[in-house]
Motif scaffolding. Structure first.
Motif, short mmCIF file in Angstrom:
data_model
loop_
_atom_site.label_atom_id
_atom_site.label_comp_id
_atom_site.label_asym_id
_atom_site.label_seq_id
_atom_site.Cartn_x
_atom_site.Cartn_y
_atom_site.Cartn_z
N CYS A 110 56.49 34.81 57.74
CA CYS A 110 57.36 35.59 56.85
C CYS A 110 58.77 35.01 56.78
N GLN A 111 59.06 34.06 57.65
CA GLN A 111 60.40 33.48 57.72
C GLN A 111 60.45 32.18 56.92
N ALA A 112 61.64 31.87 56.45
CA ALA A 112 61.79 30.70 55.57
C ALA A 112 61.78 29.39 56.33
N PHE A 113 62.37 29.34 57.52
CA PHE A 113 62.57 28.05 58.19
C PHE A 113 61.26 27.29 58.42
N PRO A 114 60.20 27.92 58.97
CA PRO A 114 58.96 27.16 59.12
C PRO A 114 58.41 26.64 57.79
N ALA A 115 58.59 27.42 56.71
CA ALA A 115 58.14 26.96 55.40
C ALA A 115 58.95 25.78 54.91
N GLU B 210 68.00 32.67 59.26
CA GLU B 210 66.80 31.95 59.67
C GLU B 210 66.93 31.42 61.10
N ALA B 211 68.10 30.91 61.44
CA ALA B 211 68.31 30.42 62.80
C ALA B 211 68.20 31.56 63.81
N MET B 212 68.78 32.72 63.48
CA MET B 212 68.74 33.85 64.40
C MET B 212 67.32 34.38 64.56
#
Length: 413
Positions: A316-321, A374-376
């Protein structure tokens, strides 16, 4: 004179398929698998993003069709009180503005002479037309201080139907009437999906980006699919169902009492549902440490109570995508940096358009908010694997303990 023979290259004499060649081919195969796996992950994450955005827009209309209740029984509104935040007076006074025929208000506090408790007395005096009282909370049996604080008002409520509201939730005048429409015969718990407003600094915008972003989208999607979960900003239920489901003994073992209550209701055949009306959560000014600690508490609760959804949460998070987009980009002839940038731009734009469509507060610093969010979230998810110690209202508590049995009702005054 014999002409000289051309010198043979040494590597031509080496047999094919040596150790170096095998390692090279193995590395190429691994990279191929990694690239295709990244592409599959990217496609799944983007599909979930799009579907959840659409669900967030459609959920109010879909959920409202399930709101079949028309009568308006008397309701006891319960307000657990601890800290006097900046918007405390406005949010708590919104309870008294409800367009509803019969309701009473009960606040509870460990310290009945705290600034927050004194402010509640002022609000009671300002609205003498509404039956109200302040109870001293003396219970000490639960993992969560909030559950201890709820014991007295839940057990001493005047009415069977109870609405519990957190202190930073602002109710619209018709909120009680609208939420009650969802409390059908087969529904045991009505919760509302929160959205953040009143954002006064950068840290508040980061917290709002988490709550209004991936958290809200997945909850709206779950609601569209007919699923409900416990979200403790507001909880509407019948005390008779609560006691039949185990009462406080069913929720005292965890600081995630809202999710525990939803599970207890399911065990007796009563569904938890999300209301068609979201609730406004006032943030004001936040500190980054407080934002981190709140998110860590919720992540640890999900790890303890909903392990599968917690494990899958990064999708659901952007960073892995973004990373997956960079790895998969060569499959369509793009440079990795272009795949990363394209994914960033699409995800950020879609979430921004969703916030605009819902009327949620945005900032000119939204790109920086997005990056910090995203980092948090990634840091909190990793940290949540390694701890059970969380912070609740500035107190450090263990997220899951062996709670004592709830005391008899008459022992709490």
């Amino acid at each position: 004179m014999r002409s000289p023979q051309p010198r043979r290259r040494r590597d031509a004499a080496l047999p094919c398929g040596g150790p170096g060649d095998l390692r090279t081919r193995g590395l190429v195969s691994f990279l191929d698998v990694l690239t295709w796996a990244a592409a599959a992950y990217w496609a799944a994450a983007i599909a979930l993003l799009i579907i959840s955005v659409v669900a967030t827009v459609l959920q109010p209309r879909i959920a409202e069709k399930r709101a079949r209740r028309r009568d308006q029984p008397p309701v006891s509104i319960v307000l657990p009180v601890k800290l006097l935040d900046a918007d405390f007076e406005r949010t708590q006074e919104s309870v008294f503005a409800q367009h509803y025929p019969r309701f009473d208000v009960t606040a509870s506090a460990v310290d009945t002479d705290s600034p927050a408790a004194r402010k509640m007395r002022e609000l009671f005096a300002r609205h003498p037309e509404t039956p109200s009282r302040l109870l001293a909370s003396t219970a000490h049996f639960a993992a969560s201080p909030k559950v201890d604080n709820l014991y007295a008002p839940f057990m001493q409520a005047e009415n069977d139907v109870i609405l519990m509201k957190d202190a930073n939730v602002l109710l619209e005048p018709d909120a009680l009437a609208e939420h009650l429409r969802q409390l059908n015969d087969d529904v045991g718990l009505v919760c509302a999906i929160p959205y953040c407003a009143g954002l006064d600094n950068f840290a508040a915008h980061v917290e709002a980006a988490i709550i209004n972003g991936p958290h809200a989208r997945i909850l709206f999607l779950a609601s569209c699919l007919g699923q409900g979960h416990g979200i403790g900003k507001i909880m509407l239920f019948r005390r008779s169902d609560f006691l039949r489901a185990g009462g406080f003994d069913a929720i005292s073992h965890t600081v995630g009492e809202d999710n525990a209550l939803a599970k207890a209701m399911r065990r007796i055949g009563q569904r938890p549902v999300f209301s068609h009306r979201a609730v406004r959560q006032e943030l004001g000014a936040r500190r980054f440490l407080d934002v981190y600690q709140r998110q860590l508490r919720w992540f640890v609760i999900r790890r303890n109570d909903e392990l599968l959804s917690f494990v899958a949460e990064p999708i659901c998070q952007a960073f892995p995508a973004l990373v997956a987009g960079a790895l998969a980009a060569p499959l369509i002839g793009m440079a990795p940096v272009s795949g990363f940038a394209a994914t960033f731009g699409f995800w950020f734009t879609l979430e921004t358009l969703l916030s605009m469509a819902k009327g949620w507060q945005l900032s000119y610093a939204a790109p920086a908010v997005f990056v910090i969010r995203e980092a948090m979230m990634l840091a909190v998810w990793v940290n949540a694997w390694m701890t059970d110690r969380v912070v609740w209202a500035k107190d450090k508590v263990h997220a899951r303990v062996a709670a004592q049995p709830a005391p008899p009702a008459h022992e709490e005054g």
